[in-house]
Design a protein around this motif. Sequence first.
Motif, PDB file in Angstrom:
ATOM      1  N   UNK A  79      40.912  70.501  -4.830  1.00  0.00           N
ATOM      2  CA  UNK A  79      40.652  69.207  -4.175  1.00  0.00           C
ATOM      3  C   UNK A  79      40.789  69.314  -2.661  1.00  0.00           C
ATOM      4  N   UNK A  80      41.835  69.953  -2.210  1.00  0.00           N
ATOM      5  CA  UNK A  80      42.056  70.138  -0.782  1.00  0.00           C
ATOM      6  C   UNK A  80      40.950  71.005  -0.168  1.00  0.00           C
ATOM      7  N   UNK A  81      40.643  72.111  -0.830  1.00  0.00           N
ATOM      8  CA  UNK A  81      39.621  73.026  -0.317  1.00  0.00           C
ATOM      9  C   UNK A  81      38.251  72.364  -0.293  1.00  0.00           C
ATOM     10  N   UNK A  82      37.906  71.631  -1.335  1.00  0.00           N
ATOM     11  CA  UNK A  82      36.610  70.956  -1.365  1.00  0.00           C
ATOM     12  C   UNK A  82      36.470  69.961  -0.215  1.00  0.00           C
ATOM     13  N   UNK A  83      37.547  69.255   0.104  1.00  0.00           N
ATOM     14  CA  UNK A  83      37.511  68.321   1.236  1.00  0.00           C
ATOM     15  C   UNK A  83      37.241  69.043   2.542  1.00  0.00           C
ATOM     16  N   UNK A  84      37.884  70.182   2.730  1.00  0.00           N
ATOM     17  CA  UNK A  84      37.675  70.957   3.957  1.00  0.00           C
ATOM     18  C   UNK A  84      36.258  71.525   4.017  1.00  0.00           C
ATOM     19  N   UNK A  85      35.738  71.950   2.894  1.00  0.00           N
ATOM     20  CA  UNK A  85      34.377  72.498   2.871  1.00  0.00           C
ATOM     21  C   UNK A  85      33.345  71.401   3.145  1.00  0.00           C
ATOM     22  N   UNK A  86      33.572  70.210   2.640  1.00  0.00           N
ATOM     23  CA  UNK A  86      32.661  69.088   2.930  1.00  0.00           C
ATOM     24  C   UNK A  86      32.652  68.768   4.432  1.00  0.00           C
ATOM     25  N   UNK A  87      33.816  68.890   5.065  1.00  0.00           N
ATOM     26  CA  UNK A  87      33.889  68.672   6.521  1.00  0.00           C
ATOM     27  C   UNK A  87      33.079  69.727   7.267  1.00  0.00           C
ATOM     28  N   UNK A  88      33.088  70.975   6.779  1.00  0.00           N
ATOM     29  CA  UNK A  88      32.300  72.031   7.420  1.00  0.00           C
ATOM     30  C   UNK A  88      30.806  71.724   7.332  1.00  0.00           C
ATOM     31  N   UNK A  89      30.372  71.182   6.211  1.00  0.00           N
ATOM     32  CA  UNK A  89      28.958  70.804   6.063  1.00  0.00           C
ATOM     33  C   UNK A  89      28.604  69.733   7.094  1.00  0.00           C
ATOM     34  N   UNK A  90      29.496  68.778   7.306  1.00  0.00           N
ATOM     35  CA  UNK A  90      29.247  67.727   8.306  1.00  0.00           C
ATOM     36  C   UNK A  90      29.230  68.301   9.723  1.00  0.00           C
ATOM     37  N   UNK A  91      30.116  69.264  10.001  1.00  0.00           N
ATOM     38  CA  UNK A  91      30.118  69.915  11.312  1.00  0.00           C
ATOM     39  C   UNK A  91      28.785  70.615  11.530  1.00  0.00           C
ATOM     40  N   UNK A  92      28.307  71.323  10.515  1.00  0.00           N
ATOM     41  CA  UNK A  92      27.007  72.010  10.617  1.00  0.00           C
ATOM     42  C   UNK A  92      25.907  71.008  10.931  1.00  0.00           C
ATOM     43  N   UNK A  93      25.940  69.909  10.214  1.00  0.00           N
ATOM     44  CA  UNK A  93      24.913  68.884  10.374  1.00  0.00           C
ATOM     45  C   UNK A  93      24.958  68.238  11.760  1.00  0.00           C
ATOM     46  N   UNK A  94      26.146  68.002  12.267  1.00  0.00           N
ATOM     47  CA  UNK A  94      26.266  67.290  13.543  1.00  0.00           C
ATOM     48  C   UNK A  94      26.167  68.197  14.760  1.00  0.00           C
ATOM     49  N   UNK A  95      26.853  69.333  14.746  1.00  0.00           N
ATOM     50  CA  UNK A  95      26.890  70.186  15.935  1.00  0.00           C
ATOM     51  C   UNK A  95      25.792  71.247  15.977  1.00  0.00           C
ATOM     52  N   UNK A  96      25.286  71.627  14.830  1.00  0.00           N
ATOM     53  CA  UNK A  96      24.333  72.736  14.782  1.00  0.00           C
ATOM     54  C   UNK A  96      23.033  72.365  14.070  1.00  0.00           C
ATOM     55  N   UNK A  97      22.678  71.096  14.067  1.00  0.00           N
ATOM     56  CA  UNK A  97      21.468  70.645  13.371  1.00  0.00           C
ATOM     57  C   UNK A  97      20.214  71.325  13.922  1.00  0.00           C
TER      58      UNK A  97
END
Length: 182
Positions: free
Chosen positions: A116-134
């Motif tokens: 659960x903890x790891x999945x939350x952190x991985x979802x945040x990485x997807x958002x970082x990719x989307x926002x900073x590196x789109x």
Amino acid sequence: MAASLSNCRALLNTIHFGECTLHTMINRLKRIFSRLAFLCAGQKPSFEGPGLSGIIADWVEPLLSEYSDSNHEIENIIDLTSNCWNIGACPKDHRAELWGLLIQPIVEEHFYEHRHDLQGKLRKLIKVREKLYAHDPRFILDFRFKYRRSQLRLDIFSTRDLSPSQFMAGLDALIHQSELNA
């Protein structure tokens, strides 16, 4: 694009999947894309941006301190973060399916206690990719790593001009091929 897909299908037809997991087959697909990229050598990269190895290493480091004790776990963490990078570049309506193929099996198999903890952190990485590196068109195909003097040395191998639809088509071809071989 048609030539690329036919090359991909030809390479897929030469591989025997046998009894391997979908995750293993997806990693093989990444290597096939890598081979296709080298076949098209001579092209100049269309993206001049930050080094992908450095970006992913920055993503990996905090996760390694929490979740890894062995080289196998290090490899899984790098694989997860690389998959987050790729998922973040794909259309939102395909992300749940990609999560189920690329992230969920690794987390469930290797990090069940912390899922659960790891999945939350991985979802945040997807958002970082989307926002900073789109704007970054690269997809990660493969990686190599070494640990020297407690410091991670990471080499990322990525595409140059693969669109999200081409990446998805490659995954679809792999899944279709695995169903035929089952």
